[in-house]
Design a protein around this motif. Structure first.
Motif, short mmCIF file in Angstrom:
data_model
loop_
_atom_site.label_atom_id
_atom_site.label_comp_id
_atom_site.label_asym_id
_atom_site.label_seq_id
_atom_site.Cartn_x
_atom_site.Cartn_y
_atom_site.Cartn_z
N TYR A 194 13.78 62.74 16.39
CA TYR A 194 14.42 64.40 16.87
C TYR A 194 14.72 64.44 18.27
N ASP A 195 16.26 65.06 18.42
CA ASP A 195 15.81 65.75 20.29
C ASP A 195 16.44 66.83 20.17
N PHE A 196 15.49 67.11 21.53
CA PHE A 196 15.76 68.40 21.60
C PHE A 196 15.26 68.51 22.63
N ALA A 197 16.03 70.00 23.59
CA ALA A 197 15.85 70.86 24.69
C ALA A 197 15.70 71.88 25.18
N LYS A 201 12.30 79.83 30.50
CA LYS A 201 11.20 79.85 29.98
C LYS A 201 11.25 79.91 28.83
N GLY A 202 10.50 79.64 27.68
CA GLY A 202 10.38 80.48 26.75
C GLY A 202 11.02 80.51 25.55
N ALA A 203 11.69 78.90 26.28
CA ALA A 203 12.99 79.14 25.03
C ALA A 203 12.27 78.29 24.29
N LYS A 204 13.18 77.68 22.98
CA LYS A 204 12.08 77.61 21.42
C LYS A 204 12.78 76.42 20.84
N THR A 205 12.34 75.68 19.63
CA THR A 205 13.16 75.30 18.54
C THR A 205 12.52 74.53 17.94
N THR A 206 12.86 74.96 16.82
CA THR A 206 12.22 73.35 15.82
C THR A 206 12.65 72.64 14.67
N LEU A 207 11.42 71.31 14.83
CA LEU A 207 11.98 70.41 14.10
C LEU A 207 10.74 69.84 13.71
N ALA A 208 11.90 69.64 11.69
CA ALA A 208 10.54 68.80 11.12
C ALA A 208 9.45 69.76 11.06
N GLY A 209 9.31 70.86 11.23
CA GLY A 209 8.08 71.94 11.02
C GLY A 209 7.64 72.05 11.66
N ILE A 274 8.93 62.57 17.76
CA ILE A 274 8.66 61.12 16.37
C ILE A 274 8.06 61.78 15.35
N VAL A 275 9.19 61.97 13.90
CA VAL A 275 8.13 61.97 13.02
C VAL A 275 7.83 60.91 12.07
#
Length: 292
Positions: A194-197, A201-209, A274-275
């Motif tokens: 899963y790619d993320f960007a 500051k303080g930015a967040k994202t949720t991938l595979a829980g 990587i999950v």
């Protein structure tokens, strides 16, 4: 024919004789006294002459002794100077010639020659001292220059060691990265990427829980701070490096998840999560409600 005087005038003849005796006796006494005085004067003169000769002889003995002492001192000084200056045979012959000249001189001439010799020796000593000072100055300059060169070489060696260490560290990181990529290729098909960007500051994202929160980034050191949230667990990752893999387990996972940041800028990072398939299956099972 007249009669003899002695018969005619007997008293007058006797008186004349007495007067003559009175005149002769004092003269004899005076002559005797003059003779005694002359002998005494001659004896006194002889004594004075002998005393003067004795004094002259003593004075000559003293002068001779002083001359011998002066010669001995000059010989001793000459020996010391010859030892210090390491005179050649020609110099010793010249010194001997000067010593022969000194033997026939009086004290004033000897003192004059001694002063001249001392002046020459002082001049030579000053020249030698000047040469020694110049040599010592040159030696000090050479030593200082050599010390500076040694310090410069040591600094270059230290810098070279640092560069080599940095290069070695970089090669080790690349090797680990390559090994990691080889391992990923070997396990291809057994996990999901899963790619993320995160662009602030303080930015967040949720991938595979898993929720990924960017705290900050340091471009100069290629480091970042990040927080991982899943379930009730909070993992704080500080001073993590670029391309450094971060492994972590979620509850009930049999294989670890892996997070890698491969790009970094000011207040921005990007990478991949990587999950493993087992974690995906577990996550799906945990998220699927049980059937009635």
């Amino acid at each position: 024919m007249s009669a003899p005087l002695s018969r005619v005038y007997p008293e007058r003849v006797e008186l004349a004789r007495r007067n003559l005796l009175f005149q002769v006796v004092p003269a004899v006494i005076v002559i005797g006294l003059l003779g005694v005085a002359g002998v005494g004067f001659a004896w006194s003169s002889a004594i004075r002459t002998r005393h003067a000769d004795t004094q002259n002889y003593s004075s000559l003995e003293k002068r001779l002794q002083q001359t011998e002492e002066t010669n001995a001192q000059l010989r001793g000084q000459l020996s010391v100077v010859a030892g210090r200056l390491q005179l050649t045979p020609e110099d010793e012959v010249e010194a001997q010639r000067i010593a022969d000249r000194v033997r026939g001189m009086d004290a004033q001439q000897i003192a004059k020659i001694d002063a001249e010799l001392r002046s020459e020796l002082k001049a030579e000593a000053s020249a030698t001292e000047l040469d020694t000072k110049v040599s010592n100055t040159d030696l000090a300059e050479v030593t200082a220059k050599s010390h500076k060169e040694v310090v410069a070489v040591q600094k270059e060696v230290t810098n070279a060691k640092k560069d080599m260490q940095a290069t070695a560290d970089e090669l080790i990181k690349r090797l680990e990265r390559n090994q990691h990529e080889i391992e990923l290729l070997r396990n291809a098909g057994q996990h999901t990427d899963y790619d993320f960007a995160l662009n602030a500051k303080g930015a967040k994202t949720t991938l595979a829980g898993v929720t990924i929160v960017l705290q900050d980034s340091n471009v100069k050191k290629n480091q970042f701070n990040m927080t991982l949230l899943f379930g009730t667990t909070r993992l704080v990752q500080k001073n993590r490096s670029l391309d450094e893999p971060i492994f972590f387990y979620r509850p009930n996972d049999t294989s670890p998840m892996e997070l890698v940041v491969n790009q970094l800028a000011k207040h921005r990072v990007s990478g991949r999560l990587i999950v493993p398939k087992s974690s995906i299956t577990t996550a799906s099972t945990a998220s699927t409600p049980p059937s009635p």
